[in-house]
Scaffold this active site. Sequence first.
Site, PDB file in Angstrom:
ATOM      1  N   THR A 242       0.840  -1.204   0.000  1.00 39.39           N
ATOM      2  CA  THR A 242       0.000   0.000   0.000  1.00 39.39           C
ATOM      3  C   THR A 242       0.875   1.255   0.000  1.00 39.39           C
ATOM      4  O   THR A 242       0.617   2.212  -0.731  1.00 39.39           O
ATOM      5  CB  THR A 242      -0.889   0.026   1.265  1.00 39.39           C
ATOM      6  OG1 THR A 242      -1.542  -1.229   1.397  1.00 39.39           O
ATOM      7  CG2 THR A 242      -1.924   1.120   1.185  1.00 39.39           C
TER       8      THR A 242
ATOM      9  N   LYS B 273       0.563 -10.396   8.555  1.00 40.24           N
ATOM     10  CA  LYS B 273       0.785  -8.997   8.907  1.00 40.24           C
ATOM     11  C   LYS B 273      -0.580  -8.495   9.371  1.00 40.24           C
ATOM     12  O   LYS B 273      -1.513  -8.341   8.582  1.00 40.24           O
ATOM     13  CB  LYS B 273       1.275  -8.185   7.705  1.00 40.24           C
ATOM     14  CG  LYS B 273       1.438  -6.696   8.032  1.00 40.24           C
ATOM     15  CD  LYS B 273       1.721  -5.861   6.774  1.00 40.24           C
ATOM     16  CE  LYS B 273       1.790  -4.389   7.132  1.00 40.24           C
ATOM     17  NZ  LYS B 273       1.888  -3.518   5.919  1.00 40.24           N
TER      18      LYS B 273
ATOM     19  N   ILE C  69       6.142  -4.984   9.980  1.00 39.56           N
ATOM     20  CA  ILE C  69       6.348  -4.430   8.638  1.00 39.56           C
ATOM     21  C   ILE C  69       5.932  -2.981   8.777  1.00 39.56           C
ATOM     22  O   ILE C  69       4.754  -2.665   8.963  1.00 39.56           O
ATOM     23  CB  ILE C  69       5.550  -5.175   7.553  1.00 39.56           C
ATOM     24  CG1 ILE C  69       6.130  -6.591   7.371  1.00 39.56           C
ATOM     25  CG2 ILE C  69       5.602  -4.407   6.231  1.00 39.56           C
ATOM     26  CD1 ILE C  69       5.364  -7.485   6.411  1.00 39.56           C
TER      27      ILE C  69
ATOM     28  N   TYR D 273      -2.257 -10.606   4.914  1.00 39.95           N
ATOM     29  CA  TYR D 273      -2.278  -9.202   5.335  1.00 39.95           C
ATOM     30  C   TYR D 273      -3.710  -8.801   5.685  1.00 39.95           C
ATOM     31  O   TYR D 273      -4.554  -8.717   4.803  1.00 39.95           O
ATOM     32  CB  TYR D 273      -1.700  -8.336   4.212  1.00 39.95           C
ATOM     33  CG  TYR D 273      -1.624  -6.853   4.496  1.00 39.95           C
ATOM     34  CD1 TYR D 273      -1.695  -6.333   5.794  1.00 39.95           C
ATOM     35  CD2 TYR D 273      -1.451  -5.950   3.448  1.00 39.95           C
ATOM     36  CE1 TYR D 273      -1.612  -4.979   6.032  1.00 39.95           C
ATOM     37  CE2 TYR D 273      -1.358  -4.581   3.676  1.00 39.95           C
ATOM     38  CZ  TYR D 273      -1.443  -4.098   4.965  1.00 39.95           C
ATOM     39  OH  TYR D 273      -1.365  -2.746   5.195  1.00 39.95           O
TER      40      TYR D 273
ATOM     41  N   ARG E 171      -8.706  -0.646   5.682  1.00 40.18           N
ATOM     42  CA  ARG E 171      -8.663  -0.438   4.228  1.00 40.18           C
ATOM     43  C   ARG E 171      -9.588  -1.398   3.472  1.00 40.18           C
ATOM     44  O   ARG E 171     -10.070  -1.072   2.397  1.00 40.18           O
ATOM     45  CB  ARG E 171      -7.231  -0.610   3.703  1.00 40.18           C
ATOM     46  CG  ARG E 171      -6.317   0.532   4.062  1.00 40.18           C
ATOM     47  CD  ARG E 171      -4.953   0.375   3.402  1.00 40.18           C
ATOM     48  NE  ARG E 171      -4.054   1.455   3.788  1.00 40.18           N
ATOM     49  CZ  ARG E 171      -3.979   2.635   3.173  1.00 40.18           C
ATOM     50  NH1 ARG E 171      -4.776   2.897   2.155  1.00 40.18           N
ATOM     51  NH2 ARG E 171      -3.114   3.555   3.590  1.00 40.18           N
TER      52      ARG E 171
ATOM     53  N   TYR F 179     -13.227  -4.219  -0.501  1.00 38.81           N
ATOM     54  CA  TYR F 179     -14.425  -3.735  -1.203  1.00 38.81           C
ATOM     55  C   TYR F 179     -15.547  -4.768  -1.317  1.00 38.81           C
ATOM     56  O   TYR F 179     -16.702  -4.464  -1.085  1.00 38.81           O
ATOM     57  CB  TYR F 179     -14.054  -3.198  -2.602  1.00 38.81           C
ATOM     58  CG  TYR F 179     -15.201  -2.516  -3.314  1.00 38.81           C
ATOM     59  CD1 TYR F 179     -15.634  -1.253  -2.906  1.00 38.81           C
ATOM     60  CD2 TYR F 179     -15.871  -3.140  -4.366  1.00 38.81           C
ATOM     61  CE1 TYR F 179     -16.697  -0.627  -3.542  1.00 38.81           C
ATOM     62  CE2 TYR F 179     -16.936  -2.530  -4.998  1.00 38.81           C
ATOM     63  CZ  TYR F 179     -17.350  -1.267  -4.589  1.00 38.81           C
ATOM     64  OH  TYR F 179     -18.399  -0.657  -5.211  1.00 38.81           O
TER      65      TYR F 179
END
Length: 292
Positions: free
Chosen positions: A47, A165, A207, A136, A141, A110
Amino acid sequence: MNSKFLGTGVALVTPFKSDLSIDHDALTNIVNYNIDNGTDYLVICGTTGESVTLTKQEKKEVIETISKANNERLPLVLGIGGNNTVQVVEEIKSTNLNNIDAILSVSPYYSKPTQEGLYQHFKAISEVSPVDIILYNVPGRTSKNMDVETTLRLANDFENVIAVKEAGNNMAQYLELLKNKPEDFLVISGDDDLAIGVTLAGGSGVISVIGQAFPEAFSNMIRLGLKGEAKEAYKIHFKLMDAIGYIFEENNPSGIKAVFEALNLCQDTVRLPLVVASNNLKEKIRDFVNKF
């Protein structure tokens, strides 16, 4: 345990010139700056690398530049994810992963799949990936949290799913993962503000976004955390705390690019729909960098 991914990984920015083309020289400098100052591994096209605004060809060039600059010194992780499972599978199959140690694959955004949908998505990825997979989870998000049960089910069912992550900024969820995970499965913090707490609780490190700008301090903090030296680690955390807040104040990566501009490592240019940090935020960041 996969010790390649213990410590501090950094989610590298993709520097742009004023004309929005990729600044490969700046990217090379940022890679060397991180290697020289203690970063443990590099994450490409996440990202923070504005991967959603890069063309296929540009991604290829970014991977080449980082691989060349790295020259096999640190492990490399490549972001390959999305909400079209078939497309993600195709991208994994068609990408040259020879220099890549693992892929970082974001939970589908989404579409808001169920937990079973998330499981089946990552199962499809696991079945085609020739390299290890770091899941992840970033519900801020994706608008969908991957539950602990789903993460652990994937960890137990697929040998190449080696880590998560976790970036839900939810300490309770981190602790549940740490309590119930298979022994060699890594829980990596994706939240800079919680990284030291997670590491001290048994996590494998981070990370990081801010880590790439202050690699020496940040990687030292995580090393202290891995050794259980809480007091010394938190001393560094408190020094970095304001900067961690600043870089996420407006959006990522505009904040971290403003830090890099203050450090003279790259311009603060970002691609739409992102815009550069406000003058007010830039001023706070410059002050922090000058005093650090």
